[in-house]
Design an enzyme around this catalytic site. Structure first.
Site, PDB file in Angstrom:
ATOM      1  N   SER A 141     -82.256 -46.709 -16.899  1.00 44.32           N
ATOM      2  CA  SER A 141     -80.924 -47.172 -17.309  1.00 44.32           C
ATOM      3  C   SER A 141     -79.848 -46.872 -16.260  1.00 44.32           C
ATOM      4  CB  SER A 141     -80.590 -46.545 -18.664  1.00 44.32           C
ATOM      5  OG  SER A 141     -79.417 -47.083 -19.179  1.00 44.32           O
TER       6      SER A 141
ATOM      7  N   ASP B  23     -74.961 -51.616 -16.215  1.00 45.52           N
ATOM      8  CA  ASP B  23     -75.722 -50.466 -15.739  1.00 45.52           C
ATOM      9  C   ASP B  23     -77.075 -50.982 -15.217  1.00 45.52           C
ATOM     10  OD1 ASP B  23     -76.837 -51.094 -18.203  1.00 45.52           O
ATOM     11  OD2 ASP B  23     -77.400 -49.028 -18.634  1.00 45.52           O
TER      12      ASP B  23
ATOM     13  N   ASP C 114     -80.150 -51.253 -16.235  1.00 48.11           N
ATOM     14  CA  ASP C 114     -81.034 -52.113 -17.032  1.00 48.11           C
ATOM     15  C   ASP C 114     -80.250 -53.114 -17.881  1.00 48.11           C
ATOM     16  OD1 ASP C 114     -80.097 -50.203 -18.834  1.00 48.11           O
ATOM     17  OD2 ASP C 114     -81.926 -50.248 -20.032  1.00 48.11           O
TER      18      ASP C 114
ATOM     19  N   ASP D  45     -78.212 -53.191 -20.359  1.00 46.08           N
ATOM     20  CA  ASP D  45     -77.957 -53.221 -21.805  1.00 46.08           C
ATOM     21  C   ASP D  45     -76.488 -52.898 -22.082  1.00 46.08           C
ATOM     22  OD1 ASP D  45     -78.247 -50.576 -21.086  1.00 46.08           O
ATOM     23  OD2 ASP D  45     -79.419 -50.001 -22.844  1.00 46.08           O
TER      24      ASP D  45
HETATM   25 MG    MG Z   1     -78.879 -48.894 -20.023  1.00 44.93          MG
END
Ligand code: MG
Length: 460
Positions: free
Chosen positions: A101, A244, A246, A248
């Site tokens: 992440s 960020d 990844d 999400d």
């Molecule tokens: Mg993330």
């Protein structure tokens, strides 16, 4: 020992998080699903752009195949794209994302997604952990070892799903100019494309997938986004969007290149969602009271969870909520999918700006104003649980002296004052106690933090 942190298993790649761990964790997941299903499970696997991703993913794939699982490798994808893929493919029993992440470049992580597209519950994580430590893995007969397929269509399905869930026409009409900073992460493969298909003129920075993250740290903090701010100002753009690692989470800058407080954005979009569809909302105890005020104004039920998007997502599914999230750029839109989704958040923010005719800088005027203060204190005896018990006991005892109205213990200790709150919470991963407060004025919020600090100092 607990393997799972707030959001999956994390560590420095090849030092704390090794291929051996990835292998055994995948075998644990394969074993659990095999037991539950009574047949070979189907598991989807993908990763973010980190250079250690292939090493860990291949180890995990080996583990799954040894359990006899059918595995589909969907390549480099944002975490919410994998979650959406699972939702769209009901034959998938679970998913694994190799991602750390927002953590620095040397880290990686393993996140496991259940068959409903939401992260596994804490109970399921414990079940996986128990198998991991017992080493009692299911091992398929040679004739039943699993097979590995590839599907490169995940990101396209994900983008198409968002386009379908948003009012494209309204957005297209505004001819927005948008600057994206995907920080060389997985969102580089989706956000600029999505924006351009929503009719925006797009200036993209950090949009080459690169696991060494040469552009900036994967965490989209305001100080990491100075380039995005400059590009917005020089190009007269309407909005800046950053993810960020990844993707999400999404954070935003207005047309002046100023960072928009994530709590303000979370609440402004809550208000917009509730105007369109009434229903329960879910957030964590650490979220701003703005979120509460808006739910109360709209007369909808609000639920609080411990800090962490997994609890928010799970609760949303349980109470059939329409919206939820955390004040760190993590927004969840139930009508799309019940997990944090950075690209969906970006599309909804554009839809909101298009329909309201507002500039991004005007967004903060739509929600109540609060001041927040926070700090953290390192513990000397390093037992956060014990210190927290002592702090709670004393603060409950001193209720009159401190002057709060009520206390709750959903996560740490939260004290509600007439015009604000104080939250004292042990970190899940480090010997640290976090203190956060919110009030109508900065002085008042500082006063609450000071009270918290006094009790934490006594217990440390
Ligand atoms: Mg993330």
């Amino acid at each position: 020992m607990a393997l799972f942190g707030t959001n999956g298993v994390r560590g420095i790649a090849n030092k704390e998080l090794t291929p051996e761990i990835a292998l055994d964790l995948a075998r644990s997941l394969g074993t659990l699903l095999r037991e539950r299903k009574g047949a070979a499970p189907k598991i989807i696997i993908g990763s973010d752009t980190r250079i250690s991703g292939q090493m860990l993913q291949n180890a995990a794939v080996s583990g799954l195949l040894s359990c006899g699982a059918a595995v589909t490798d969907i390549g480099i994808v944002p975490t919410p794209a994998l979650q959406y893929y699972i939702k769209q493919h009901p034959d998938a029993d679970a998913g694994i994302v190799i991602t750390a992440s927002h953590n620095p470049r040397e880290y990686n992580g393993i996140k496991m997604i259940a068959g409903d597209g939401i992260e596994f519950s804490k109970d399921d994580e414990k079940a996986i952990e128990a198998i991991y430590f017992s080493k009692k893995f299911y091992t398929a007969d040679w004739s039943e070892t699993g097979c590995l397929l590839r599907d490169e269509n995940c990101n396209e399905e994900y983008i198409a799903g968002i386009l379908e869930a948003t009012d494209r026409k309204a957005i297209e009409k505004r001819l927005f100019k948008v600057v994206t900073d995907t920080g060389n992460g997985a969102g580089s493969l989706t956000l600029p494309d999505l924006m351009s298909r929503l009719g925006c003129r797009v200036l993209s920075i950090g949009a080459q997938p690169d696991g060494k993250f040469p552009w900036r740290n994967p965490e989209p903090l305001p100080e990491a986004l100075t380039e995005m701010s400059a590009v917005i100002r020089h190009s007269n753009a309407d909005l800046g969007i950053a993810h960020d690692g990844d993707a999400d989470r999404a954070v935003f800058m207005d047309e002046n290149g100023d960072f928009i407080d994530e709590e303000v954005m979370l609440a402004a979009i809550e208000k917009y969602v509730l105007q369109k569809e009434k229903g329960p909302v879910v957030t964590t105890v650490a979220t701003s009271r703005r979120f509460t005020d808006i739910a109360e104004d709209a007369q909808v039920q609000i639920y609080y969870t411990p800090v962490g998007s997994v609890d928010v997502g799970r609760k949303m599914a349980e109470v059939n909520a329409v919206y939820g999230g955390e004040g760190n750029g993590g927004m969840i839109f139930a009508r799309h999918q019940t997990c944090r989704d950075g690209a969906m958040a970006a599309a909804v923010v554009l839809e909101f700006l298009a329909k309201s005719g507002m500039k991004a800088s005007e967004l903060k005027k739509t929600v109540p104003d609060y001041c927040n203060e926070k700090t953290k204190i390192k513990l000397q005896n390093s037992d956060a649980g014990k210190a927290m018990a002592e702090i709670s006991e004393k603060m409950v005892r001193d209720k009159k002296e401190i002057g709060y109205q009520s206390a709750e213990t959903i996560d740490g200790l939260k004290l509600h004052f007439k015009n604000g709150w104080l939250l004292i919470r042990p970190s899940g991963t480090e010997p640290i106690i976090r203190i956060a407060a919110e009030a109508k004025s900065k002085e008042e919020a500082e006063k609450y933090v000071k009270i918290g600090r006094k009790y934490v100092e006594e217990a440390k």
